[in-house]
Structure formats: structure tokens, C-alpha cells
Design a protein around this motif. Structure first.
Motif, mmCIF file in Angstrom:
data_model
loop_
_atom_site.group_PDB
_atom_site.id
_atom_site.type_symbol
_atom_site.label_atom_id
_atom_site.label_comp_id
_atom_site.label_asym_id
_atom_site.label_seq_id
_atom_site.Cartn_x
_atom_site.Cartn_y
_atom_site.Cartn_z
ATOM 1 N N TYR A 52 -23.150 -20.624 19.716
ATOM 2 C CA TYR A 52 -24.103 -20.362 18.273
ATOM 3 C C TYR A 52 -23.175 -20.563 17.244
ATOM 4 O O TYR A 52 -24.072 -20.906 16.166
ATOM 5 C CB TYR A 52 -24.584 -18.827 18.298
ATOM 6 C CG TYR A 52 -23.445 -17.640 18.439
ATOM 7 C CD1 TYR A 52 -23.006 -17.491 16.999
ATOM 8 C CD2 TYR A 52 -22.844 -17.248 19.464
ATOM 9 C CE1 TYR A 52 -21.860 -16.529 17.173
ATOM 10 C CE2 TYR A 52 -21.854 -16.403 19.469
ATOM 11 C CZ TYR A 52 -21.601 -15.868 18.203
ATOM 12 O OH TYR A 52 -20.549 -14.952 18.211
ATOM 13 N N GLY A 53 -21.915 -20.656 16.984
ATOM 14 C CA GLY A 53 -21.303 -21.000 15.949
ATOM 15 C C GLY A 53 -20.321 -22.152 15.932
ATOM 16 O O GLY A 53 -20.290 -23.031 15.336
ATOM 17 N N ASN A 54 -19.648 -22.210 17.200
ATOM 18 C CA ASN A 54 -18.767 -23.443 17.588
ATOM 19 C C ASN A 54 -17.939 -23.504 16.345
ATOM 20 O O ASN A 54 -17.744 -24.660 16.286
ATOM 21 C CB ASN A 54 -19.621 -24.649 17.846
ATOM 22 C CG ASN A 54 -20.446 -24.411 19.231
ATOM 23 O OD1 ASN A 54 -20.138 -23.352 19.865
ATOM 24 N ND2 ASN A 54 -21.109 -25.029 19.487
ATOM 25 N N THR A 55 -17.226 -22.476 15.885
ATOM 26 C CA THR A 55 -16.187 -22.562 14.898
ATOM 27 C C THR A 55 -14.907 -21.962 15.277
ATOM 28 O O THR A 55 -13.647 -22.525 14.726
ATOM 29 C CB THR A 55 -16.428 -21.910 13.616
ATOM 30 O OG1 THR A 55 -16.562 -20.536 13.926
ATOM 31 C CG2 THR A 55 -17.742 -22.580 13.176
ATOM 32 N N ASP A 56 -14.896 -21.093 16.295
ATOM 33 C CA ASP A 56 -13.655 -20.779 16.792
ATOM 34 C C ASP A 56 -12.667 -21.387 17.778
ATOM 35 O O ASP A 56 -13.159 -22.102 18.654
ATOM 36 C CB ASP A 56 -14.059 -19.299 17.423
ATOM 37 C CG ASP A 56 -14.347 -18.119 16.768
ATOM 38 O OD1 ASP A 56 -13.957 -18.125 15.654
ATOM 39 O OD2 ASP A 56 -15.061 -17.131 17.299
ATOM 40 N N TYR A 57 -11.454 -21.409 17.222
ATOM 41 C CA TYR A 57 -10.267 -21.866 18.211
ATOM 42 C C TYR A 57 -10.052 -20.740 19.320
ATOM 43 O O TYR A 57 -10.105 -19.505 18.910
ATOM 44 C CB TYR A 57 -9.307 -22.188 17.384
ATOM 45 C CG TYR A 57 -9.236 -23.800 16.813
ATOM 46 C CD1 TYR A 57 -8.507 -24.794 17.315
ATOM 47 C CD2 TYR A 57 -9.987 -23.688 15.772
ATOM 48 C CE1 TYR A 57 -8.709 -25.984 16.605
ATOM 49 C CE2 TYR A 57 -10.106 -25.127 14.959
ATOM 50 C CZ TYR A 57 -9.662 -26.154 15.434
ATOM 51 O OH TYR A 57 -9.362 -27.373 15.058
ATOM 52 N N ILE A 58 -9.600 -21.091 20.255
ATOM 53 C CA ILE A 58 -9.187 -19.873 21.326
ATOM 54 C C ILE A 58 -7.860 -20.528 22.012
ATOM 55 O O ILE A 58 -7.495 -21.707 22.028
ATOM 56 C CB ILE A 58 -10.189 -19.667 22.384
ATOM 57 C CG1 ILE A 58 -10.406 -20.797 23.361
ATOM 58 C CG2 ILE A 58 -11.421 -19.292 21.816
ATOM 59 C CD1 ILE A 58 -11.291 -20.515 24.592
ATOM 60 N N THR A 59 -6.976 -19.307 22.342
ATOM 61 C CA THR A 59 -5.766 -19.991 22.951
ATOM 62 C C THR A 59 -5.531 -19.177 24.140
ATOM 63 O O THR A 59 -5.645 -17.999 24.360
ATOM 64 C CB THR A 59 -4.595 -19.139 22.087
ATOM 65 O OG1 THR A 59 -4.988 -19.974 20.444
ATOM 66 C CG2 THR A 59 -3.451 -19.533 22.321
ATOM 67 N N ALA A 60 -5.139 -19.824 25.330
ATOM 68 C CA ALA A 60 -4.828 -19.600 26.403
ATOM 69 C C ALA A 60 -3.264 -19.461 26.524
ATOM 70 O O ALA A 60 -2.518 -20.317 26.061
ATOM 71 C CB ALA A 60 -5.289 -20.262 27.536
ATOM 72 N N SER A 61 -2.641 -18.199 27.236
ATOM 73 C CA SER A 61 -1.237 -18.099 27.536
ATOM 74 C C SER A 61 -1.178 -17.387 28.843
ATOM 75 O O SER A 61 -1.678 -16.622 29.168
ATOM 76 C CB SER A 61 -0.623 -17.295 26.236
ATOM 77 O OG SER A 61 -1.094 -16.059 26.326
ATOM 78 N N PHE A 62 0.010 -17.989 29.470
ATOM 79 C CA PHE A 62 0.325 -17.478 30.781
ATOM 80 C C PHE A 62 1.627 -17.829 31.258
ATOM 81 O O PHE A 62 2.293 -18.747 30.610
ATOM 82 C CB PHE A 62 -0.573 -17.861 31.695
ATOM 83 C CG PHE A 62 -0.900 -19.560 31.538
ATOM 84 C CD1 PHE A 62 -0.187 -20.224 32.736
ATOM 85 C CD2 PHE A 62 -2.032 -20.176 30.973
ATOM 86 C CE1 PHE A 62 -0.250 -21.562 32.406
ATOM 87 C CE2 PHE A 62 -2.267 -21.652 30.832
ATOM 88 C CZ PHE A 62 -1.345 -22.342 31.701
#
Length: 364
Positions: A141-151
Motif C-alpha cells: 500500500y505504500g511500498n516505501t519501507d526498506y527491510i533488513t534480514a539478519s541471521f
């Protein structure tokens, strides 16, 4: 009497410069925060991890075994899928030592039968499906967020592996490579994903909002390109290793976190009881608190039934299985399944019957 006190002169400019110590970009942002909540958001404080059982502590099924082409669950919320001529064995390992800092449990995927000639359709992968309600980013709905995966990962099979995030219906998807450079050494991987151009991402219901995939092996029929949003499905780049090429290969995974933002923050630890309840939304089983006896009831007419109330309300009406014994006979089926209970029933004869164990599943 007059007392005279002498004091060294103060250099005002020097004192002012001491007040201007560098605090960095994030520090400047925190200084400008007007509310406590704004400050918490800047440092990703509070609830942030979209992954359930990221530290691999919850192991309700308490079993291990060979994965299959269909969805195979061993550790809660962690699915393995295998379509190869090899054999993939999966279990949980726990120890007070031997894990990465702060973690005492991990998923172990072990090659127990090699596949050195990979067909185009073959693949081996580890996945977690994230429920739409738990997708905290504004994708869809916005498509502005970056997301981060860590493991944290460890393997004796070094080389380049692929990790990707997919929309709930598998497309679009974004693949990234990471390298295991040292054999049998825990390393932390951090990958940041830009916002997608399209996709629904189901952010407001109990369906599949997003899928995370760790590829261990995939054939040429599953190609994709790293670091570009894709609209056709794949799960490997040309650099992906074949983890299944040796029966002695092991792959370890723990400390998985997926959060909004461009930076990986410290892992969000939840209490064991809370993490267990989160897992029970998707799967739960009896814990020795039975048996549950049938009793004669007028509805349905002349049916014997017993309602099993589940400790945690589930994502959807569960598929239930059980073990029963007694003098009435076999259980015919279930009625009135809800998100918080299920009701086995029978209409054979009279006497007593009870459920000695049960499972309830509402996996995505």
C-alpha cells in the motif's frame, strides 16, 4: 576579615567546544526526537521481529527426520522442502555452548544422501511463511519501507548461497547472495531489501503475507538474478552451491530477524512462554493433560462427543488428529471446529471413550 580567592581564567570558547562532541547522524536524530515513541522508532526499539521462533527454541513436535517435497515441519514455524535424489535430515540442536553469541538452539539441516547430478527441477530449501498480520512493512500500500534480514549461519560447505523474500503468492521476489567463507564457523549475515514496485503482501489478514527462503541447492530450472525485483519465479543464481553434493555436509541456522529499516538491530528476545504461544497459533499438541472423555449429548442426536479446548486460539480452524481408546468404538470425525477448539464424535454403542493424545494444525 577579607578572604581573597584566585582562580584561573576560563576559556569560554574551549568550554563551548567541549559541548559540541560529535554524536553522529543517529545521535542528532535522537536529539531532535520530540516524543519517547519517536526515539524508540529511530532505534527500532519495541516489537520489531516479524519472524517467529527465530532463535529455534520451540520444538513442540520433538522429532527429527527426512524432509520431503511436501511441507515438512520439525522446528516450529520452520519448513523444509526437498526435491532431489539426495536425502535431507532436519532437527533441532541445543547446547549451552557451541552456538553464536546469545543463542543456545539452532536448526540443523544435514545431507544424509548425496545428489551430485542436479536435475533442472531439483531444489532443497528452508522457508518461513509470515502471516499477513505480522508483515509490519508498508509493502502493498505504500511500498516505501526498506527491510533488513539478519541471521547466523554455519556450514562445512563453503561458498555462495541465496536468500530471498517473496510475496505471499511467490511473486514478486527479491534474491540476494551471501557467502559462507569459513568452514564450521558461525557468521552473522545482514541483508537489506529495498521496497518492491508491486505486490499485495497481504498485510491485513491471516493469509501468507511474505515468504523467506534459504536455498541450499537448486537446479537450472529455477534461475533468478540477485539484487533486482523479479516477476518470474526462481530460487538460485548461477553462483549457488550444491549443498547436497556430500553426505557429510551440515547447515546450521539461528538468530533470524526480519525488521523494518536499513539496519540490523540486536535480536529481539521474547520469553519462552510468549514464543510458545506465538507458535501455537499455527500448531499445538497435547501435553499429557488428558484424557478427554466422551459424554452422551442430544446434539447431534445420540452422538457421543467431547470438545477439546485449545490452549491458544489458532490462526484458522485447525486440522485435528487424535488417538482414542475405550468401549464405544472408533471416532467418526469432527464437528464444530473453531479457532480455539475441536470436537471429535462417535455414535457407536454405549460406554466410554477418551482421547489420549491430539494435534491441531493451522499452518500457513
Amino acid at each position: 576579615m577579607t578572604v581573597r580567592v584566585s582562580k584561573k581564567p576560563v576559556n569560554i570558547r574551549e568550554k563551548l567546544s567541549e559541548l559540541e562532541k560529535p554524536i553522529g547522524l543517529k545521535g542528532s536524530e535522537l536529539m531532535r526526537a520530540e516524543t519517547a515513541q519517536e526515539a524508540r522508532d529511530l532505534v527500532s526499539a519495541g516489537r520489531k521481529n516479524m519472524i517467529i521462533n527465530g532463535d529455534m527454541r520451540i520444538f513442540q513436535r520433538n522429532n527429527a527426520g527426512n524432509s520431503a517435497n511436501s511441507n515438512s515441519y520439525f522446528l516450529d514455524r520452520w519448513m523444509t522442502r526437498e526435491n532431489s535424489e539426495g536425502v535431507l535430515y532436519v532437527t533441532q540442536q541445543s547446547s549451552s555452548s557451541g552456538g553464536p553469541p546469545g543463542f543456545r538452539s539452532w536448526l540443523l539441516a544435514q545431507c544424509d544422501g548425496a545428489d551430485t547430478t542436479v536435475d533442472s527441477s531439483n531444489y532443497v530449501r528452508i522457508q518461513q511463511y509470515i502471516e499477513g498480520y505480522n508483515c509490519f512493512m508498508d509493502w502493498g500500500y505504500g511500498n516505501t519501507d526498506y527491510i533488513t534480514a539478519s541471521f547466523w549461519v554455519k556450514s562445512n560447505k563453503t561458498g555462495i548461497y541465496c536468500f530471498q523474500i517473496e510475496d505471499g503468492d511467490a511473486l514478486p521476489l527479491y534474491c540476494q547472495e551471501y557467502t559462507i567463507g569459513q568452514s564450521n564457523v558461525w557468521q552473522k549475515v545482514v541483508l537489506t531489501i529495498p521496497p518492491p514496485p508491486t505486490g499485495t503482501w497481504r498485510g491485513a489478514d491471516n493469509g501468507i503475507g511474505a515468504r523467506l527462503t534459504w536455498t541450499l541447492m537448486a537446479g537450472s530450472g529455477h534461475p533468478t538474478t540477485a539484487n533486482v525485483w523479479q516477476t518470474s519465479y526462481g530460487m538460485r543464481t548461477n553462483n549457488q552451491v550444491n549443498f547436497m553434493d556430500n553426505a557429510n555436509n551440515n547447515f546450521y541456522l539461528t538468530g533470524v530477524q526480519l525488521e523494518v529499516g536499513k539496519n540490523a538491530t540486536d535480536f529481539e528476545y521474547r520469553s519462552y512462554g510468549e514464543e510458545l504461544a506465538l507458535c501455537q497459533r499455527y500448531y499445538q499438541q497435547s501435553t499429557g493433560d488428558g484424557p478427554w472423555f466422551f459424554h452422551l449429548t442430544g446434539y447431534p442426536t445420540n452422538y457421543y462427543r467431547a470438545e477439546v479446548h485449545l490452549p491458544t486460539s489458532m490462526r484458522a480452524s485447525p486440522t485435528a488428529t487424535w488417538t482414542a481408546s475405550g468401549t464405544i468404538g472408533s471416532i467418526l470425525g469432527t464437528q464444530f471446529e473453531t479457532n480455539h477448539s475441536f470436537i471429535p464424535y462417535t455414535n457407536n454403542g454405549s460406554g466410554s471413550i477418551y482421547i489420549s493424545s491430539w494435534t491441531a494444525s493451522a499452518e500457513l
